[in-house]
Design a protein around this motif. Structure first.
Motif, PDB file in Angstrom:
ATOM      1  N   PRO A 250       0.831  -1.212   0.000  1.00  9.84           N
ATOM      2  CA  PRO A 250       0.000   0.000   0.000  1.00  9.84           C
ATOM      3  C   PRO A 250       0.864   1.260   0.000  1.00  9.84           C
ATOM      4  CG  PRO A 250      -0.782  -1.581   1.640  1.00  9.84           C
ATOM      5  CD  PRO A 250       0.537  -2.093   1.148  1.00  9.84           C
ATOM      6  N   LEU A 251       0.415   2.256  -0.743  1.00 11.33           N
ATOM      7  CA  LEU A 251       1.184   3.490  -0.884  1.00 11.33           C
ATOM      8  C   LEU A 251       0.217   4.668  -0.827  1.00 11.33           C
ATOM      9  CD1 LEU A 251       3.963   4.758  -1.507  1.00 11.33           C
ATOM     10  CD2 LEU A 251       3.440   4.489  -3.926  1.00 11.33           C
ATOM     11  N   LEU A 252       0.434   5.561   0.141  1.00 17.03           N
ATOM     12  CA  LEU A 252      -0.401   6.745   0.298  1.00 17.03           C
ATOM     13  C   LEU A 252       0.382   7.976  -0.143  1.00 17.03           C
ATOM     14  CD1 LEU A 252      -2.926   8.244   1.360  1.00 17.03           C
ATOM     15  CD2 LEU A 252      -1.822   8.288   3.615  1.00 17.03           C
ATOM     16  N   LEU A 253      -0.200   8.741  -1.039  1.00 17.24           N
ATOM     17  CA  LEU A 253       0.427   9.957  -1.545  1.00 17.24           C
ATOM     18  C   LEU A 253      -0.340  11.159  -1.000  1.00 17.24           C
ATOM     19  CD1 LEU A 253       0.718   8.835  -5.286  1.00 17.24           C
ATOM     20  CD2 LEU A 253       2.287   8.342  -3.389  1.00 17.24           C
ATOM     21  N   ILE A 254       0.299  11.919  -0.119  1.00 22.26           N
ATOM     22  CA  ILE A 254      -0.329  13.113   0.448  1.00 22.26           C
ATOM     23  C   ILE A 254       0.286  14.321  -0.242  1.00 22.26           C
ATOM     24  CG2 ILE A 254      -0.816  14.424   2.536  1.00 22.26           C
ATOM     25  CD1 ILE A 254      -0.384  11.898   4.163  1.00 22.26           C
ATOM     26  N   ARG A 270       1.124  11.162 -11.735  1.00 21.91           N
ATOM     27  CA  ARG A 270       1.700  10.216 -12.692  1.00 21.91           C
ATOM     28  C   ARG A 270       1.976   8.865 -12.040  1.00 21.91           C
ATOM     29  NH1 ARG A 270       6.672  13.414 -15.287  1.00 21.91           N
ATOM     30  NH2 ARG A 270       6.679  11.656 -16.769  1.00 21.91           N
ATOM     31  N   LEU A 271       2.161   8.871 -10.726  1.00 25.64           N
ATOM     32  CA  LEU A 271       2.467   7.623 -10.025  1.00 25.64           C
ATOM     33  C   LEU A 271       1.215   6.780  -9.802  1.00 25.64           C
ATOM     34  CD1 LEU A 271       4.810   6.053  -8.653  1.00 25.64           C
ATOM     35  CD2 LEU A 271       4.189   7.200  -6.519  1.00 25.64           C
ATOM     36  N   ILE A 272       0.088   7.431  -9.568  1.00 23.55           N
ATOM     37  CA  ILE A 272      -1.147   6.721  -9.236  1.00 23.55           C
ATOM     38  C   ILE A 272      -1.467   5.593 -10.230  1.00 23.55           C
ATOM     39  CG2 ILE A 272      -3.669   6.989  -9.203  1.00 23.55           C
ATOM     40  CD1 ILE A 272      -2.477   7.702  -6.580  1.00 23.55           C
ATOM     41  N   PRO A 273      -1.464   5.844 -11.532  1.00 21.89           N
ATOM     42  CA  PRO A 273      -1.802   4.747 -12.457  1.00 21.89           C
ATOM     43  C   PRO A 273      -0.693   3.714 -12.609  1.00 21.89           C
ATOM     44  CG  PRO A 273      -1.264   6.727 -13.694  1.00 21.89           C
ATOM     45  CD  PRO A 273      -1.293   7.129 -12.258  1.00 21.89           C
ATOM     46  N   GLU A 274       0.490   3.992 -12.097  1.00 18.96           N
ATOM     47  CA  GLU A 274       1.615   3.074 -12.275  1.00 18.96           C
ATOM     48  C   GLU A 274       1.783   2.098 -11.120  1.00 18.96           C
ATOM     49  OE1 GLU A 274       4.420   6.097 -14.941  1.00 18.96           O
ATOM     50  OE2 GLU A 274       4.904   5.756 -12.833  1.00 18.96           O
ATOM     51  N   VAL A 275       1.251   2.424  -9.945  1.00 15.82           N
ATOM     52  CA  VAL A 275       1.393   1.565  -8.767  1.00 15.82           C
ATOM     53  C   VAL A 275       0.015   1.043  -8.370  1.00 15.82           C
ATOM     54  CG1 VAL A 275       2.116   1.440  -6.363  1.00 15.82           C
ATOM     55  CG2 VAL A 275       3.415   2.844  -7.973  1.00 15.82           C
ATOM     56  N   PRO A 276      -0.173  -0.265  -8.415  1.00 18.50           N
ATOM     57  CA  PRO A 276      -1.505  -0.826  -8.163  1.00 18.50           C
ATOM     58  C   PRO A 276      -2.102  -0.429  -6.815  1.00 18.50           C
ATOM     59  CG  PRO A 276      -0.034  -2.481  -9.091  1.00 18.50           C
ATOM     60  CD  PRO A 276       0.812  -1.285  -8.788  1.00 18.50           C
ATOM     61  N   GLY A 277      -1.284  -0.357  -5.777  1.00 16.04           N
ATOM     62  CA  GLY A 277      -1.812  -0.098  -4.435  1.00 16.04           C
ATOM     63  C   GLY A 277      -1.704   1.341  -3.986  1.00 16.04           C
ATOM     64  N   ALA A 278      -1.610   2.275  -4.921  1.00 16.32           N
ATOM     65  CA  ALA A 278      -1.429   3.678  -4.547  1.00 16.32           C
ATOM     66  C   ALA A 278      -2.757   4.422  -4.523  1.00 16.32           C
ATOM     67  CB  ALA A 278      -0.474   4.359  -5.520  1.00 16.32           C
ATOM     68  N   ARG A 279      -2.872   5.325  -3.555  1.00 16.89           N
ATOM     69  CA  ARG A 279      -4.014   6.246  -3.533  1.00 16.89           C
ATOM     70  C   ARG A 279      -3.522   7.604  -3.066  1.00 16.89           C
ATOM     71  NH1 ARG A 279      -6.424   7.006   1.563  1.00 16.89           N
ATOM     72  NH2 ARG A 279      -5.684   5.593   3.206  1.00 16.89           N
ATOM     73  N   GLN A 280      -4.261   8.635  -3.407  1.00  9.00           N
ATOM     74  CA  GLN A 280      -3.817  10.004  -3.180  1.00  9.00           C
ATOM     75  C   GLN A 280      -4.835  10.784  -2.362  1.00  9.00           C
ATOM     76  OE1 GLN A 280      -3.098  12.144  -6.797  1.00  9.00           O
ATOM     77  NE2 GLN A 280      -2.425  14.018  -5.788  1.00  9.00           N
ATOM     78  N   VAL A 281      -4.305  11.617  -1.442  1.00  9.70           N
ATOM     79  CA  VAL A 281      -5.116  12.582  -0.720  1.00  9.70           C
ATOM     80  C   VAL A 281      -4.519  13.953  -0.981  1.00  9.70           C
ATOM     81  CG1 VAL A 281      -5.921  13.411   1.520  1.00  9.70           C
ATOM     82  CG2 VAL A 281      -5.772  10.939   1.086  1.00  9.70           C
ATOM     83  N   ALA A 282      -5.275  14.813  -1.640  1.00  8.96           N
ATOM     84  CA  ALA A 282      -4.818  16.171  -1.924  1.00  8.96           C
ATOM     85  C   ALA A 282      -5.413  17.121  -0.892  1.00  8.96           C
ATOM     86  CB  ALA A 282      -5.231  16.587  -3.332  1.00  8.96           C
ATOM     87  N   ILE A 283      -4.555  17.868  -0.216  1.00 13.66           N
ATOM     88  CA  ILE A 283      -5.002  18.792   0.821  1.00 13.66           C
ATOM     89  C   ILE A 283      -5.253  20.163   0.197  1.00 13.66           C
ATOM     90  CG2 ILE A 283      -4.413  19.897   3.002  1.00 13.66           C
ATOM     91  CD1 ILE A 283      -2.643  17.526   3.654  1.00 13.66           C
ATOM     92  N   PRO A 284      -6.484  20.650   0.252  1.00 11.11           N
ATOM     93  CA  PRO A 284      -6.802  21.943  -0.365  1.00 11.11           C
ATOM     94  C   PRO A 284      -6.006  23.089   0.267  1.00 11.11           C
ATOM     95  CG  PRO A 284      -8.805  20.726   0.160  1.00 11.11           C
ATOM     96  CD  PRO A 284      -7.678  20.011   0.830  1.00 11.11           C
TER      97      PRO A 284
END
Length: 317
Positions: A250-254, A270-284
């Protein structure tokens, strides 16, 4: 001509002397706060706080482990065993003299230190430049980390090069001359502008410069090390990215949606579609220094990620 040469020599001599004063002040104000370990022949400075589930924190460019001690390190150490280390050539960690310690080389140091400390399947947290080290670790040691969190992490190559002073630092002889004279003397005058850029659009937190010890980065050897890291990272990532699909943990991208230093569109997105277990949280509204300006939220996101990762791992056993 003779007067001009004499004036230039006097300027360089004065700048070199002032650089020595700058180094002394920086190190006096920011002595080592942790322990030292001999790792693969190099002396590495690290801190070890708290108890429980191990987390390893990897700092970014132009800083040291103090960056985490001044932000999220203490809050995380209240629940986990938190190890932060100075990357090679930064803070008080030694740097090899014969080769650039690229992210893979630094990941090997990280792995050896983790083994020496008896850390089993730690969760890695990397900010900015440190994100490249975390990804290199996941690729080099599959299964040895339970998961990872990238905070505004650098993941992909970019266009546009690096700042002029980082390029200048790579010029033989001239680069070292600059670092030991004008760079060390002028750096303190420019550092506040760099800090403002990292924190933008938020204001710089009170006491940030003193609490993070960023003046350690103005020491000539550290300046040269950081400049080399910056110049050589993008070409390295152009090759490393080819392996991202092999990352299985699992990989979390903040990220901050106002980050102009490491913009998400060129890295996390660009990383999100390349790593199966990645998800992103963008802080406004957050910029690059989100672990300082949005520390409470970042800690909660990491805590939730650790709980989810460990629950999933336990479910598989």
């Amino acid at each position: 001509m003779q007067w001009s040469a004499a004036l230039l020599l006097a300027l360089l001599a004065g700048s070199a002397a002032w650089t020595l004063v700058t180094v002394w002040r920086a190190e006096s104000a920011n002595p080592p706060i942790g322990r030292f370990a001999e790792v693969d022949g190099l002396r590495v400075h690290y801190t070890d706080q708290g108890q429980g589930r191990p987390l390893i924190l990897v700092h970014g460019a132009s800083t040291s482990l103090l960056d985490f001690h001044a932000s999220i390190g203490g809050a995380l150490a209240a629940r986990y065993r938190v190890i932060a280390l100075d990357r090679l050539g930064h803070g008080y960690s030694e740097r090899p003299a014969d080769a650039w310690p690229n992210p893979l080389a630094q990941a090997r140091i990280l792995y050896s230190l983790a083994r020496e400390l008896g850390l089993e399947r730690p969760i890695l947290v990397g900010h900015s430049w440190g994100g490249s080290v975390v990804l290199a670790y996941l690729l080099a040691y599959p299964g040895e980390a339970a998961g990872a969190v990238l905070l505004a992490g650098v993941t992909h190559p970019w266009e546009g090069g690096v700042a002029w002073y980082n390029d200048l630092a790579g010029v033989p002889v001239l680069g070292s001359l600059f670092a030991y004279t004008l760079g060390g003397a002028l750096g303190p005058l420019a550092i506040d502008g760099g800090i403002t850029q990292v924190m933008a659009p938020d204001p710089v937190p009170d006491g940030y410069r003193s609490r993070t010890g960023v003046d350690l980065g103005l020491r000539p050897r550290t300046f040269l090390a950081n400049a080399e890291d910056m110049r050589r990272l993008s070409p390295f990532l152009a090759e490393q990215r080819a392996g991202y699909a092999r990352i299985q943990v699992p990989l979390l991208l903040i990220t901050g949606d106002r980050d102009d230093v490491v913009p998400a569109w060129n890295h996390a997105d660009r990383l999100i579609p390349e790593v199966p277990g990645a998800r992103q949280v963008a802080i406004p509204g957050a910029g690059h220094g989100l672990h300082h300006t949005r520390g409470d939220l970042v800690v909660r996101l990491i805590e939730d990620f650790v709980a989810e990762t460990d629950a999933a791992h336990g479910a598989g056993h």
